[in-house]
Design a protein around this motif. Structure first.
Motif, PDB file in Angstrom:
ATOM      1  N   ARG A 151       2.379   1.570  -3.482  1.00  0.00           N
ATOM      2  CA  ARG A 151       1.368   1.903  -4.488  1.00  0.00           C
ATOM      3  C   ARG A 151       1.026   3.393  -4.469  1.00  0.00           C
ATOM      4  N   ARG A 152       1.074   3.999  -3.291  1.00  0.00           N
ATOM      5  CA  ARG A 152       0.786   5.436  -3.181  1.00  0.00           C
ATOM      6  C   ARG A 152       1.800   6.272  -3.953  1.00  0.00           C
ATOM      7  N   TRP A 211       0.828  -1.195   0.000  1.00  0.00           N
ATOM      8  CA  TRP A 211       0.000   0.000   0.000  1.00  0.00           C
ATOM      9  C   TRP A 211       0.870   1.256   0.000  1.00  0.00           C
TER      10      TRP A 211
END
Length: 124
Positions: free
Chosen positions: A78-79, A75
């Motif tokens: 991915r940001r 996560w």
């Protein structure tokens, strides 16, 4: 030799200063954090096993490792991976990067100890 290389860069008009790529920096942090987390998880789990804790605790801790930390680290990555080339070099993103970096490392270092303590309390 270094002087010749530096003069060559100057003569060629190339700047030796590289811009920071936040995408690569976060990806590197995630990879290193996963290694540190895994090493700490193994160390803490083996230490707990030596203290005579339940035989299922180490396996549960490792399942949590696979089921929880990898998606969480993904996560973070991915940001940052979706940034364009211009955005990836933007200096104004440094505070957001540092915030995510601190949170990532707090999880990578703190979670193995927290999980082992949690499982020791449950199975004690």
């Amino acid at each position: 030799m270094n002087k010749a290389l530096d003069e060559n860069d100057f003569a060629g008009g190339r700047s030796s200063a590289r811009k920071r790529d936040w995408r690569k920096a976060m990806s590197d942090n995630v990879a290193l954090a996963l290694l540190v987390y895994t090493a700490l998880q193994i160390f803490v789990t083996v230490h707990a096993m030596k203290q005579g804790s339940s035989s299922i605790m180490p396996y549960l801790a490792l399942v949590v490792l696979v089921a929880g930390i990898i998606p969480a680290c993904r996560w973070f990555e991915r940001r940052w991976i979706g940034l364009s080339d211009e955005e990836a070099a933007e200096v104004g993103l440094k505070p957001a990067f540092r915030r995510d970096q601190l949170l990532l490392w707090a999880l990578a270092i703190g979670l193995p100890f927290a999980l082992t303590t949690f499982f020791n309390i449950i199975f004690a």
